[in-house]
Design an enzyme around this catalytic site. Structure first.
Site, PDB file in Angstrom:
ATOM      1  CE  LYS A 130      -2.016  -1.158   3.900  1.00 28.95           C
ATOM      2  NZ  LYS A 130      -1.294  -2.414   4.178  1.00 28.95           N
ATOM      3  NE  ARG A 152      -4.480  -1.229   9.915  1.00 30.24           N
ATOM      4  CZ  ARG A 152      -3.415  -0.744   9.284  1.00 30.24           C
ATOM      5  NH1 ARG A 152      -3.444   0.426   8.705  1.00 30.24           N
ATOM      6  NH2 ARG A 152      -2.305  -1.451   9.233  1.00 30.24           N
ATOM      7  NE  ARG A 212       7.255  -2.193   6.274  1.00 29.27           N
ATOM      8  CZ  ARG A 212       5.918  -2.230   6.304  1.00 29.27           C
ATOM      9  NH1 ARG A 212       5.214  -1.785   5.274  1.00 29.27           N
ATOM     10  NH2 ARG A 212       5.293  -2.723   7.344  1.00 29.27           N
ATOM     11  NE  ARG A 224       6.083   0.157  10.169  1.00 28.21           N
ATOM     12  CZ  ARG A 224       4.938  -0.053   9.529  1.00 28.21           C
ATOM     13  NH1 ARG A 224       4.762   0.368   8.290  1.00 28.21           N
ATOM     14  NH2 ARG A 224       3.964  -0.699  10.137  1.00 28.21           N
ATOM     15  NE  ARG A 257       2.021  -4.551  11.369  1.00 23.78           N
ATOM     16  CZ  ARG A 257       3.192  -4.396  10.744  1.00 23.78           C
ATOM     17  NH1 ARG A 257       4.308  -4.840  11.313  1.00 23.78           N
ATOM     18  NH2 ARG A 257       3.237  -3.792   9.588  1.00 23.78           N
TER      19      ARG A 257
HETATM   20  P1  ADP Z   1       1.065  -1.807   7.661  1.00 23.50           P
HETATM   21  O1  ADP Z   1       2.401  -1.966   7.082  1.00 23.50           O
HETATM   22  O2  ADP Z   1       0.714  -2.853   8.661  1.00 23.50           O
HETATM   23  O3  ADP Z   1      -0.021  -1.589   6.666  1.00 23.50           O
HETATM   24  P2  ADP Z   1       0.642   0.843   8.888  1.00 23.50           P
HETATM   25  O4  ADP Z   1       1.791   1.759   8.779  1.00 23.50           O
HETATM   26  O5  ADP Z   1      -0.565   1.097   8.067  1.00 23.50           O
HETATM   27  O6  ADP Z   1       1.209  -0.589   8.667  1.00 23.50           O
HETATM   28  O7  ADP Z   1       0.177   0.751  10.409  1.00 23.50           O
HETATM   29  C1  ADP Z   1       1.079   0.521  11.461  1.00 23.50           C
HETATM   30  C2  ADP Z   1       0.315   0.413  12.781  1.00 23.50           C
HETATM   31  O8  ADP Z   1      -0.346   1.661  13.053  1.00 23.50           O
HETATM   32  C3  ADP Z   1      -0.807  -0.614  12.796  1.00 23.50           C
HETATM   33  O9  ADP Z   1      -0.325  -1.916  13.130  1.00 23.50           O
HETATM   34  C4  ADP Z   1      -1.728  -0.042  13.878  1.00 23.50           C
HETATM   35  O10 ADP Z   1      -1.203  -0.270  15.182  1.00 23.50           O
HETATM   36  C5  ADP Z   1      -1.637   1.456  13.616  1.00 23.50           C
HETATM   37  N1  ADP Z   1      -2.641   1.903  12.625  1.00 23.50           N
HETATM   38  C6  ADP Z   1      -2.395   2.437  11.388  1.00 23.50           C
HETATM   39  N2  ADP Z   1      -3.543   2.754  10.771  1.00 23.50           N
HETATM   40  C7  ADP Z   1      -4.544   2.408  11.623  1.00 23.50           C
HETATM   41  C8  ADP Z   1      -5.971   2.446  11.545  1.00 23.50           C
HETATM   42  N3  ADP Z   1      -6.607   2.914  10.439  1.00 23.50           N
HETATM   43  N4  ADP Z   1      -6.677   1.990  12.617  1.00 23.50           N
HETATM   44  C9  ADP Z   1      -6.070   1.548  13.715  1.00 23.50           C
HETATM   45  N5  ADP Z   1      -4.741   1.448  13.853  1.00 23.50           N
HETATM   46  C10 ADP Z   1      -3.975   1.868  12.814  1.00 23.50           C
HETATM   47  P1  ADP Z   2       2.236  -1.815   3.188  1.00 23.57           P
HETATM   48  O1  ADP Z   2       2.189  -0.324   3.147  1.00 23.57           O
HETATM   49  O2  ADP Z   2       1.033  -2.453   2.538  1.00 23.57           O
HETATM   50  O3  ADP Z   2       2.477  -2.369   4.562  1.00 23.57           O
HETATM   51  P2  ADP Z   2       4.809  -1.532   1.781  1.00 23.57           P
HETATM   52  O4  ADP Z   2       4.480  -0.721   0.584  1.00 23.57           O
HETATM   53  O5  ADP Z   2       5.503  -0.872   2.909  1.00 23.57           O
HETATM   54  O6  ADP Z   2       3.473  -2.282   2.315  1.00 23.57           O
HETATM   55  O7  ADP Z   2       5.663  -2.781   1.290  1.00 23.57           O
HETATM   56  C1  ADP Z   2       6.219  -3.718   2.216  1.00 23.57           C
HETATM   57  C2  ADP Z   2       7.614  -4.128   1.756  1.00 23.57           C
HETATM   58  O8  ADP Z   2       7.528  -4.873   0.537  1.00 23.57           O
HETATM   59  C3  ADP Z   2       8.542  -2.945   1.458  1.00 23.57           C
HETATM   60  O9  ADP Z   2       9.851  -3.316   1.880  1.00 23.57           O
HETATM   61  C4  ADP Z   2       8.463  -2.778  -0.070  1.00 23.57           C
HETATM   62  O10 ADP Z   2       9.701  -2.272  -0.611  1.00 23.57           O
HETATM   63  C5  ADP Z   2       8.225  -4.226  -0.545  1.00 23.57           C
HETATM   64  N1  ADP Z   2       7.330  -4.300  -1.713  1.00 23.57           N
HETATM   65  C6  ADP Z   2       6.267  -3.499  -2.013  1.00 23.57           C
HETATM   66  N2  ADP Z   2       5.670  -3.878  -3.168  1.00 23.57           N
HETATM   67  C7  ADP Z   2       6.367  -4.957  -3.610  1.00 23.57           C
HETATM   68  C8  ADP Z   2       6.238  -5.821  -4.766  1.00 23.57           C
HETATM   69  N3  ADP Z   2       5.269  -5.640  -5.689  1.00 23.57           N
HETATM   70  N4  ADP Z   2       7.128  -6.818  -4.881  1.00 23.57           N
HETATM   71  C9  ADP Z   2       8.093  -7.018  -3.957  1.00 23.57           C
HETATM   72  N5  ADP Z   2       8.280  -6.251  -2.858  1.00 23.57           N
HETATM   73  C10 ADP Z   2       7.420  -5.226  -2.682  1.00 23.57           C
END
Ligand code: ADP
Ligand code: ADP
Ligand code: ZN
Length: 214
Positions: free
Chosen positions: A13, A88, A127, A161, A172
């Site tokens: 995402k 979420r 990541r 992170r 998660r």
């Molecule tokens: P991910 O890589 O899991 O998509 P995010 O950066 O979106 O991670 O979220 C990291 C953490 O921040 C989540 O595990 C949760 O604790 C909190 N968080 C983020 N967005 C939300 C949301 N919309 N509702 C509740 N908690 C959230």
């Molecule tokens: P989210 O926001 O859904 O948690 P991220 O965009 O942070 O996910 O992606 C998670 C990890 O996977 C990062 O280290 C990113 O560089 C890698 N990644 C993202 N998209 C791809 C893909 N299409 N193929 C392989 N690795 C990816």
């Protein structure tokens, strides 16, 4: 254009949001990024969210919906929004409808990024990001083109992170399955959901998303 990118942790995402910002001038509204900024700045919201995030659980609906409300209200009306990691829960989905309406916006697409669970753990534990500009990387799938140097800003400092470890990732995923996946049927009933295979390369996934938006 207002879109939700939906998918489990590690689905891509954040990576795809960054691409959309660059290609289409949209704005990324990531509640995860907003919460991490609040933790770093030690605001009251940050103090409340820190431990919850480290456990991999969800922060309260009220906190994240207020963050979205404030950030959306500050945007120019003609700029598209990408909701990344929000909503979420069912309550957040209802909040978002109200917030959009208040701002004279409507939801155009919910794009679900599909990925398999084993790949997710691999993605998340690999990541890291640039400590200076936040550009996202992966140890094997997407390293900087020059080792140890950010492609975007040239910084040599990177960070990981505190919640990107295997135990937390499982929590998660469970939160996603239990609380987030159930909001999809409501959007399906509105016929705004598109599924994208998130297992392809980053550019392939980006192409599939652009095809939906065009
Ligand atoms: P991910 O890589 O899991 O998509 P995010 O950066 O979106 O991670 O979220 C990291 C953490 O921040 C989540 O595990 C949760 O604790 C909190 N968080 C983020 N967005 C939300 C949301 N919309 N509702 C509740 N908690 C959230
Ligand atoms: P989210 O926001 O859904 O948690 P991220 O965009 O942070 O996910 O992606 C998670 C990890 O996977 C990062 O280290 C990113 O560089 C890698 N990644 C993202 N998209 C791809 C893909 N299409 N193929 C392989 N690795 C990816
Ligand atoms: Zn950088």
């Amino acid at each position: 254009m207002n879109i939700i990118l939906l998918g489990p942790p590690g689905a891509g995402k954040g990576t795809q949001s960054a691409g959309l910002v660059e290609r289409h001038g949209m704005k990324q509204l990531s509640t995860g990024d907003m919460l991490r900024a609040a933790v770093k700045a030690q605001t009251p919201v940050g103090m409340e969210a820190k431990a919850v995030m480290e456990r991999g659980e969800l922060v309260s609906d009220q906190i994240v919906s207020s963050l979205i409300d404030e950030n959306l209200a500050a945007m120019p009306g003609d700029q598209g929004a990408i909701f990344d990691g929000y909503p979420r829960t069912g309550a957040q989905a209802a909040d978002l409808d109200r917030i959009l309406e208040k701002n004279g916006r409507k939801l155009d697409h919910v794009i679900e990024l599909g990925v398999d669970v084993d790949a997710l753990v691999e993605r998340i534990t690999g990541r890291f990001s640039c400590a200076n500009c936040g550009a996202l990387y992966h140890d094997t799938a997407n390293p900087p083109s020059k080792e140890g140097e950010c492609d975007v800003c040239g910084s040599h400092e990177f960070k990981r992170r505190p919640d990107d470890y295997e135990e937390t990732v499982r929590t998660r995923m469970d939160e996603y399955r239990a609380k987030t996946a159930p909001i999809l049927p409501g959007y399906e009933a509105r016929r705004i959901v598109s599924r994208v295979d998130g297992m392809g390369g980053i550019d392939e996934v980006a192409g599939a998303i652009d095809a939906i938006l065009s």
